[in-house]
Design an enzyme around this catalytic site. Sequence first.
Site, PDB file in Angstrom:
ATOM      1  N   LYS A 173       0.809  -1.208   0.000  1.00  0.00           N
ATOM      2  CA  LYS A 173       0.000   0.000   0.000  1.00  0.00           C
ATOM      3  C   LYS A 173       0.853   1.273   0.000  1.00  0.00           C
ATOM      4  O   LYS A 173       0.435   2.323  -0.490  1.00  0.00           O
ATOM      5  CB  LYS A 173      -0.951  -0.038   1.190  1.00  0.00           C
ATOM      6  CG  LYS A 173      -2.022  -1.119   1.009  1.00  0.00           C
ATOM      7  CD  LYS A 173      -2.996  -1.145   2.142  1.00  0.00           C
ATOM      8  CE  LYS A 173      -4.066  -2.208   1.895  1.00  0.00           C
ATOM      9  NZ  LYS A 173      -3.543  -3.495   1.373  1.00  0.00           N
ATOM     10  N   GLU A 180      -2.718   4.947  10.003  1.00  0.00           N
ATOM     11  CA  GLU A 180      -3.448   6.019   9.324  1.00  0.00           C
ATOM     12  C   GLU A 180      -4.349   6.708  10.318  1.00  0.00           C
ATOM     13  O   GLU A 180      -4.942   6.047  11.161  1.00  0.00           O
ATOM     14  CB  GLU A 180      -4.318   5.406   8.209  1.00  0.00           C
ATOM     15  CG  GLU A 180      -3.922   5.827   6.831  1.00  0.00           C
ATOM     16  CD  GLU A 180      -4.812   5.177   5.777  1.00  0.00           C
ATOM     17  OE1 GLU A 180      -6.020   5.031   6.022  1.00  0.00           O
ATOM     18  OE2 GLU A 180      -4.274   4.797   4.726  1.00  0.00           O
ATOM     19  N   ARG A 225      -7.703  -7.939  -7.837  1.00  0.00           N
ATOM     20  CA  ARG A 225      -8.431  -9.200  -7.950  1.00  0.00           C
ATOM     21  C   ARG A 225      -9.904  -8.900  -8.211  1.00  0.00           C
ATOM     22  O   ARG A 225     -10.315  -7.755  -8.158  1.00  0.00           O
ATOM     23  CB  ARG A 225      -8.316  -9.978  -6.643  1.00  0.00           C
ATOM     24  CG  ARG A 225      -8.750  -9.104  -5.478  1.00  0.00           C
ATOM     25  CD  ARG A 225      -8.886  -9.815  -4.186  1.00  0.00           C
ATOM     26  NE  ARG A 225      -8.847  -8.894  -3.073  1.00  0.00           N
ATOM     27  CZ  ARG A 225      -9.873  -8.209  -2.586  1.00  0.00           C
ATOM     28  NH1 ARG A 225     -11.050  -8.329  -3.142  1.00  0.00           N
ATOM     29  NH2 ARG A 225      -9.737  -7.385  -1.569  1.00  0.00           N
TER      30      ARG A 225
END
Lengths: 170, 170, 499, 499
Positions: free
Chosen positions: C118, C202, C294
């Site tokens: 990420k 985060e 995906r």
Amino acid sequence: MKFQIEGNNNKIDAELIYNRGSGDLLFAIDDQKYNLKLLKSTSNEFEFILGNTYHYVKILPSTETKYKIFIDGIVIEIKKHSKITEIIEKTLKSKGIASQANNITSQIPGRVVKVSVSNGDKIKEGDPIVVLESMKMQIAIKSHKDGTIRIIKVKEGSTVSRNEIVAIID
Amino acid sequence: MKFQIEGNNNKIDAELIYNRGSGDLLFAIDDQKYNLKLLKSTSNEFEFILGNTYHYVKILPSTETKYKIFIDGIVIEIKKHSKITEIIEKTLKSKGIASQANNITSQIPGRVVKVSVSNGDKIKEGDPIVVLESMKMQIAIKSHKDGTIRIIKVKEGSTVSRNEIVAIID
Amino acid sequence: MPKISSILIANRGEIALRVIRACKELGIRSISVYSDDDSRSIHVKRADETYRLGPPQASESYLRIDKIIEIAKSSGADAIHPGYGFLSENEGFSDECKKNGIIFIGPTARTMELAGDKMKCKEIMKKADVPIAPGSDGVVDDIELAAEIAKEAGYPVMLKSAFGGGGRGIRLVNNEKELRQEFELASNESQAAFGKSALFIEKYLTNIRHIEFQLIRDSSGNGRHLFERECSIQRRHQKLIEMSPSPVVNKERREKVGEIAVRASTALDYLNAGTAEFLADAEGNFYFIEINARLQVEHPITEIVTGKDLVKLQIHVAQGEELPFKQQDLELKGSAIECRINSEDPFYDFAPSVGYVPNCNLPYGPGVRVDTYLYPGCNVSGYYDSLIAKLITYGGDFNEARIRMKNALSEFTIEGINTTIPIHKTIIEESNFINGNISTDYIDKFNIIEKMKHKRDQEYKDKAHAAISGILLQSEFVKKSYLAHRINKNQESMDGGFF
Amino acid sequence: MPKISSILIANRGEIALRVIRACKELGIRSISVYSDDDSRSIHVKRADETYRLGPPQASESYLRIDKIIEIAKSSGADAIHPGYGFLSENEGFSDECKKNGIIFIGPTARTMELAGDKMKCKEIMKKADVPIAPGSDGVVDDIELAAEIAKEAGYPVMLKSAFGGGGRGIRLVNNEKELRQEFELASNESQAAFGKSALFIEKYLTNIRHIEFQLIRDSSGNGRHLFERECSIQRRHQKLIEMSPSPVVNKERREKVGEIAVRASTALDYLNAGTAEFLADAEGNFYFIEINARLQVEHPITEIVTGKDLVKLQIHVAQGEELPFKQQDLELKGSAIECRINSEDPFYDFAPSVGYVPNCNLPYGPGVRVDTYLYPGCNVSGYYDSLIAKLITYGGDFNEARIRMKNALSEFTIEGINTTIPIHKTIIEESNFINGNISTDYIDKFNIIEKMKHKRDQEYKDKAHAAISGILLQSEFVKKSYLAHRINKNQESMDGGFF
């Protein structure tokens, strides 16, 4: 017979008034009279039209004080309320509370991936006792009070079922 | 054991070679060897992986000479072909043909709405004998040959099942 | 590239069945694999061929790259479809397929690596002018460093696995004590699920919507977006209900953000189907979070509003075909909603519920689609994900889809286990949901759990007399059985015929 | 007109369930009625309330206008939905509802009378410039007259009931001997099913397609058509497979014939949903045959390609609302096919097959809709129509819908009775069907019955080894049970656990 629905304090009176035969019965429940037309039955499954509405009921394995019933797609719990079951219930309840207070139980089924404490450890409320894995999630079982670990009842790698005791504290 | 599929003249040899236990078996069918892994079984239902393909088989009530099998959503019929069943089959067949020739049978289930002939009536091939009603349709059961009605076996308003004899002719 | 004639499906459950169906539509031989806990599962029953992988644990079965490649080769599979979860975003697996001459139906290992990390991904997006969400700047391996960063950002913070996805490995942490406790759990969990552990932090934002765009890109570099999915209804940061279109996305915004999403896929040289996830704030700003490399759990709602079959498109793209439509050919028509039915007890903090399902009734009829592995007599295993069914409804507009969902939920009965159906029933009739007033903290904000309990109490009341009638019938039955037993001692003939 | 808050459904089977679902969507109390053969049927189980009508025979239950009106009044029903068949096109019933202040969800008695009398209807259409099919000029009561007319027209001729519909009461007759035999049967059949008998004769045309247009018209006189359905695949003049769009109808023809259909409905001052049936010849000429003054069996395919819910629209129109769309708002999107699954043995001249269904598996997944009254443990009664399920699939184009139908048919398993599934499996893969080369004599013309038998033989061969394995397993089971029985005489513990 007397019943009580979970989450509700009212008791409900119910009885069979008479059986007209060929599947037609008359019930009285809470002073309401109902015609019941039995469509199909096995030892624990009943299909019937009560008043003018169809129902499918399956009596699930129940405890001594409670019925567990699968009805029209949902599960509902109903307390038994005869004098005898009330007494049994009270007895069980008082016993249960007494012994349960020192039990730490797993409230989910799962595999023990970690035991965080040892026998004799002093613990505080909220401390993790064991970590379980179930459906790809890791969940810690925490102590609900301060105390000392009397005995750990599980090992890493073993599986526990719901409501199984994982540890006893003093 | 020997088998024969309906609509096919070839006979098929099949046998259990051995049972490795815990659901693993080895079969030989028509000189092909198959590993079979049994997944679930009751007295007449079997779920298994044959070679590498899953199958669900339910053995339906069968006759002495034929198996009726519900497999993977379709029904197939398989003749038994052991020496004994062959003999039984032949005997039954020859008897069957002899007696069936004079029977007029209903090839559908239904309710008799009309009987078109009486005992002793002379009839020709194609003449309607009785009229059945089933699923909103009226269907006439016709004679398959010329002859005389020996006896009518059904009454107006009665119901007949499939393959039931409705009349015998001479 | 040669046409694919056989596909091994390296997955289980409803997604394996979904891929098997696509194979059958294309005349492709479907090959499934199963663990010992899955030998009677639907993907074993419905595939053309099936092969055993190993013991129940995912690490011994569905995560065994070596065994899967071996089965693919020995069974002559041209291609592998990874589904979602398990090895679907494992670049080593994609690589291993390539080495063995097997087409991997998904992105390249390189793209997956970038999308899966990420932090790296965010860097690339910054360069490609894709707006990204505010947050920490890198992976944090050390608990002390984590505590420091969290303190600086200010609690609450989110503890996220860099290799997570689908809500797994995300934990909300309110103070340092919790951070220290959860850091280890999260790290272990991520290790067990993805074979790697790397966490980042985060800042937790409130009143945020989760909106994502479906992407597909072919090997000639044609990229398209198939519009948005609103996935703000979540619990524990896992999606519970998704819908398309989003109530807050109009045509202009759809085109604008869709174009950004296509740009993001181009920046990663993306191949096949994927999803760009965004956070949208109350002002309508969209921040890129990640690309899910995906097929997504919630792909059916996109299939319905676009009329495109995403799994068949995946296969076409994987065999080198160009996408058969341009962006302007696509049209969003009607409205679709998906409810995720998990085998969890929503009355008990979503505790997993596993075991035998003696009976179930799948809803059907106008506007209803179910993707599920359930059947009467099946087993829900505790070894794998708790998603047991996806209930999808559609209609001319949101409200028609919503009402159909309400009815389909009440038709959907599953015996033997607890499921999330009660919370869906509650949400589907809740006024904020109806009005589109939703955000990622919807469940807490509007006391949905309380409302669900209230609804249950009401249901209990409504059904009480009928349930008690059932008990009375049984007691009559038992009485008569007992009498009959005393008379002829023949217990066998007791069933039925008493009334 | 007041809003409808409760509806009595004067029907059974899948259509009763369809209407119950529409009621649930609109928050309307649904009231069902049942005969003694239907007390465990799905329309009893799913309705909010249910009432007994009488003995199994339709004449004693679903055709008893007096009893139905009585139940409607005592249960407080605002409206009655008649479904199709039974009393749906009985003007006396519509009239009786009106007299008792109950809304009849369908056309007025006057319109129904005109539409139901095929001869009168043709006259009106001639006046309204609606092209009509060539045929005899009036009802024929007398067998001698019938023979005369048939001789003049030339055999083969069709013997039709003026009050029939849905293929009932239609017989193809090749010579005078057959005419005399069939005239009486047809007359009785029509008497039993519709309470009336009046036959007319039409010349039998070949290489003809049956194409119909869905209509709906509100009480303000707004009439719309919802495009065509191609229903040429028939056996015994009963529809077997329907599709929308038709492979031979393009946009211009659709608009042109659709407009004619709307004109036909205006000429009858039609109210609510109905269908205009046409014959189309090889040159593309359309001839009006009749108006079916009710919801049609095959309405779902129209619902899918238009996105409109016809049953909900029926209810809206019945309570006096105007149609919420204009003709130009409607768009035909994608393609849908319906296979009628009847409880008949296609290998045995479609003989009725009735009885207990111990188990069944309804297909589901992308692009699949099933309308059915089947459930595991249900009963198929011989007293009523043989339609037990409608399997509907859809896709972006005909071929996608067709392939999905192929797969859905193979997922659809029904134990205990014979069904038309094998003939559908044959047709769905037959080259003329695939190429749209179809006509009302399709089944005979292309030897479909032979092809079906051939397909069965192939299936027998493919499944032989697996079936024989099942027999071997059972013989092992029996052997071991016998041994175990000899040892401990405990038959109870024999099930399972032997291998």
